[in-house]
Design a protein around this motif. Sequence first.
Motif, short mmCIF file in Angstrom:
data_model
loop_
_atom_site.label_atom_id
_atom_site.label_comp_id
_atom_site.label_asym_id
_atom_site.label_seq_id
_atom_site.Cartn_x
_atom_site.Cartn_y
_atom_site.Cartn_z
N GLY A 1 11.00 7.70 10.05
CA GLY A 1 9.91 6.97 10.34
C GLY A 1 8.58 7.04 9.30
N THR A 2 8.95 7.67 8.07
CA THR A 2 7.84 7.58 7.18
C THR A 2 7.56 6.10 6.19
OG1 THR A 2 6.91 8.42 4.93
CG2 THR A 2 9.26 8.45 5.26
N MET A 3 6.32 5.93 6.16
CA MET A 3 6.09 4.79 5.29
C MET A 3 6.02 5.02 3.96
SD MET A 3 2.90 3.28 7.54
CE MET A 3 1.55 4.45 6.86
N GLY A 4 6.45 6.30 3.44
CA GLY A 4 6.51 6.56 2.13
C GLY A 4 5.38 6.94 1.37
N VAL A 5 5.08 6.71 -0.02
CA VAL A 5 3.95 7.06 -0.53
C VAL A 5 3.33 5.75 -1.37
CG1 VAL A 5 4.30 9.41 -0.75
CG2 VAL A 5 5.17 7.91 -2.24
N GLU A 6 1.94 5.85 -1.78
CA GLU A 6 1.51 4.93 -2.54
C GLU A 6 2.32 4.71 -3.83
OE1 GLU A 6 -2.05 7.60 -1.31
OE2 GLU A 6 -0.03 7.57 -1.30
N PRO A 7 2.31 3.41 -4.31
CA PRO A 7 2.82 2.99 -5.66
C PRO A 7 1.77 3.34 -6.65
CG PRO A 7 2.08 0.99 -4.76
CD PRO A 7 1.97 2.00 -3.35
N PRO A 8 2.08 3.72 -7.94
CA PRO A 8 1.31 3.92 -9.14
C PRO A 8 -0.14 2.71 -8.84
CG PRO A 8 3.29 3.92 -9.96
CD PRO A 8 3.57 3.44 -8.58
N GLY A 9 -1.38 3.28 -9.02
CA GLY A 9 -2.40 2.44 -8.78
C GLY A 9 -3.22 2.07 -7.58
N ALA B 1 -4.27 13.03 11.96
CA ALA B 1 -4.32 11.63 11.77
C ALA B 1 -5.58 11.16 11.46
CB ALA B 1 -3.82 11.05 13.44
N GLY B 2 -5.75 10.18 10.59
CA GLY B 2 -6.93 9.56 10.24
C GLY B 2 -6.79 8.16 9.85
N GLU B 3 -8.00 7.34 9.57
CA GLU B 3 -8.04 5.98 9.16
C GLU B 3 -7.47 5.81 7.76
OE1 GLU B 3 -10.59 2.10 8.96
OE2 GLU B 3 -11.65 3.77 9.71
N CYS B 4 -6.86 4.81 7.44
CA CYS B 4 -6.41 4.50 6.08
C CYS B 4 -7.48 3.85 5.31
CB CYS B 4 -4.96 3.89 6.19
SG CYS B 4 -3.69 4.67 6.98
N LEU B 5 -7.81 4.56 4.42
CA LEU B 5 -8.72 3.95 3.36
C LEU B 5 -8.14 3.54 2.16
CD1 LEU B 5 -11.04 4.90 5.48
CD2 LEU B 5 -12.46 5.71 3.67
N ILE B 6 -8.34 2.37 1.61
CA ILE B 6 -7.30 1.95 0.48
C ILE B 6 -8.18 1.69 -0.76
CG2 ILE B 6 -5.72 0.16 -0.13
CD1 ILE B 6 -5.15 1.57 2.58
N MET C 1 0.96 -1.29 0.08
CA MET C 1 0.06 0.01 -0.23
C MET C 1 0.93 1.21 -0.02
SD MET C 1 -3.37 -1.17 2.18
CE MET C 1 -2.42 -1.48 4.08
N SER C 2 1.88 1.14 0.36
CA SER C 2 2.95 2.22 0.60
C SER C 2 4.42 1.87 0.56
CB SER C 2 2.48 3.40 1.51
OG SER C 2 2.88 3.29 2.90
N ARG C 3 5.28 2.56 0.20
CA ARG C 3 6.95 2.18 0.26
C ARG C 3 7.66 3.44 0.09
NH1 ARG C 3 9.46 -2.54 -3.57
NH2 ARG C 3 8.11 -3.64 -2.19
N VAL C 4 8.92 3.75 0.87
CA VAL C 4 9.54 4.75 0.55
C VAL C 4 10.32 4.82 -0.97
CG1 VAL C 4 11.97 5.68 1.47
CG2 VAL C 4 10.36 4.74 3.03
N PRO C 5 10.10 5.70 -1.49
CA PRO C 5 10.60 5.94 -2.83
C PRO C 5 12.19 5.63 -2.72
CG PRO C 5 9.21 7.75 -2.57
CD PRO C 5 9.19 7.12 -0.94
N THR D 1 -4.28 4.09 -3.91
CA THR D 1 -4.78 5.48 -3.29
C THR D 1 -5.22 5.11 -2.03
OG1 THR D 1 -5.55 6.07 -5.34
CG2 THR D 1 -6.26 7.35 -3.52
N ILE D 2 -4.50 6.00 -0.95
CA ILE D 2 -4.96 5.90 0.43
C ILE D 2 -5.38 7.36 0.75
CG2 ILE D 2 -3.72 5.83 2.77
CD1 ILE D 2 -1.75 3.99 1.65
N ARG D 3 -6.84 7.19 1.38
CA ARG D 3 -7.26 8.43 1.90
C ARG D 3 -7.24 8.17 3.46
NH1 ARG D 3 -13.32 8.25 0.51
NH2 ARG D 3 -13.16 10.15 1.68
N LEU D 4 -7.03 9.24 4.24
CA LEU D 4 -7.23 9.33 5.63
C LEU D 4 -8.37 10.06 5.91
CD1 LEU D 4 -3.37 10.36 6.43
CD2 LEU D 4 -4.29 8.11 6.02
#
Length: 555
Positions: free
Chosen positions: A361-369, A387-392, A346-350, A371-374
């Motif tokens: 401590g970052t989890m990075g960002v979403e790969p192409p394709g 802070a918010g719940e991760c919606l995938i 769902m996400s990785r450090v670039p 989407t994460i909403r908080l």
Amino acid sequence: MTVPFSPREELGVTNIPPRPDSWVRHQNVAPDWSALPQQTVIEIVAKGCLEDPERPAIIIDGGPTMTRREFLDRCQRFAGYLSDKVKPGDRVVMMLDNRLEFMIALFGIIANRATMVSIAPTAMQYDAGHIVKDAQPTVAICGSAQKPIIDAVRANVPAMAHVIVVDGEEPDGLKPYEDAGEPFDFLKAACQREDIVTVYYTSGTTGAPKGCMLHHGWWLRVIDIDLRLFRRGWQDRQLCCLPFYYADPAIQLLTSLASRGTMVAMRRFSVSRFWEVVAQYDATEILSIASIPALLMKGEPGPTEKDHRIRLAIHAGLPKELHAEMVERYGFHWHNQYGSTEGGVMSRVPHHMADELIGTGTMGVEPPGVTIRLVDDNDVDVPPGEAGECLIGGPDLYAGYLNRPDVTTEANRGGWYHSGDVARRDERGLLYFVGRKKEIIRRMGENISATEVEGVLRSHPKVIEAAVVPVPDTLRGEEVKAYLQLKPGEQLSPEEVIAFCRQNLAAFKIPRFIEYRETDFERTPSMRVQKQGLIKEKDDLRQGAWDRETGKVQQ
């Protein structure tokens, strides 16, 4: 089996907020499906093995090395044996240690369009029994050490007609079965992309673990994303130090087969042997979870720590306070990643930002394709910094929970998978893990259902009530603490509690801390134990509790 949405349906295709141009993105990523044109998992196995037959597919530390030619042959032979014992949609439970036969059996099951249901080889009668009863398999595959557990729970499964025991020297533990039928040509397999390939039981918040169903599309998507984010080739060897009953080792093997590489597998993670294995088998990549980095850092420095070809390590939940020291000590980057059984990667450090993000401590960002909403509790998007719940959202997420269409519908409400995880974004769109809404204890990478452990404790004849909460732990992430209220006049020592748990739970689920209550617990209006009150009762939850590691009550 009812699935309330098509697994090919793209969750979150509507109502996607625009992604600001200023947000970080992965760079130099090839187009979707460019790394993996195959349409099924079995096609990956067949074509990957036929393309380079003499290259090793798997190397087992201290065990055999198997070429792609032999691996495909054994998979096809075992699939042939199974062909008249399962039909499409049947489920096969597998309870087996890290042996080559695990992967042979896995692909033999999938080729027949059946579904592998994974059970930890350390599971006991209570937790294994729940999975077997829920999955209702027609076949069980287990090691000789696990057969007594399968025999004990078999009464709950009238449809289980066959128990296949993996016994003897590796890799010949399945040979009597492999020799009993005609080989199944994987190139002629009739697998469909929507076939449910595997079921992994994930810990729930309000009941026993539920079976997360994964179809071919899920596996293909995870592998395609992984190969596009980090290119690999014939020279690469991925080190697997995780239990095979997880999904990750099969992902590593399939990724290796798809890129002409090799998987090197340890029987179990070992600090003392880790770098020796890396050097001996010429590993180039590490996948790790939970406490592995912290445990490695506690090991004595040695010359093999930098005498290796490792290009990259990917870790879920990297400890930021150790990150810089890890890179300096071992000489390569550790990339933090966020994923789940339901959502995959769902996400990785670039990769291009690895230096800049060390220790953040970052989890990075979403790969192409992906989407994460908080969002807040009303599914309204929160601004950066909050802070918010991760919606995938994205294509080919999980196919739902086995026998739980109501839970699946709730988890996917509004067209988004509600992960139960809480995170925040910074102004560049980088994600940071905050915590979990779900009542799950995460110990050394294992998700433990508090409700499941409580169910076992309550089943003891001397226990009236039990409550299980997490205790923060610098090495293991979290430990399990159990509060017990006994029946009037009864006595039950902590040692007796542990012995009872050992009979019913896998070892990693057994509470470390035990505290007794003389009176009833504070309860919610719905009569549930008010656990937040327990957690806030004292600054150090270890105080006043019996500690399994010391055998004493902590003062």
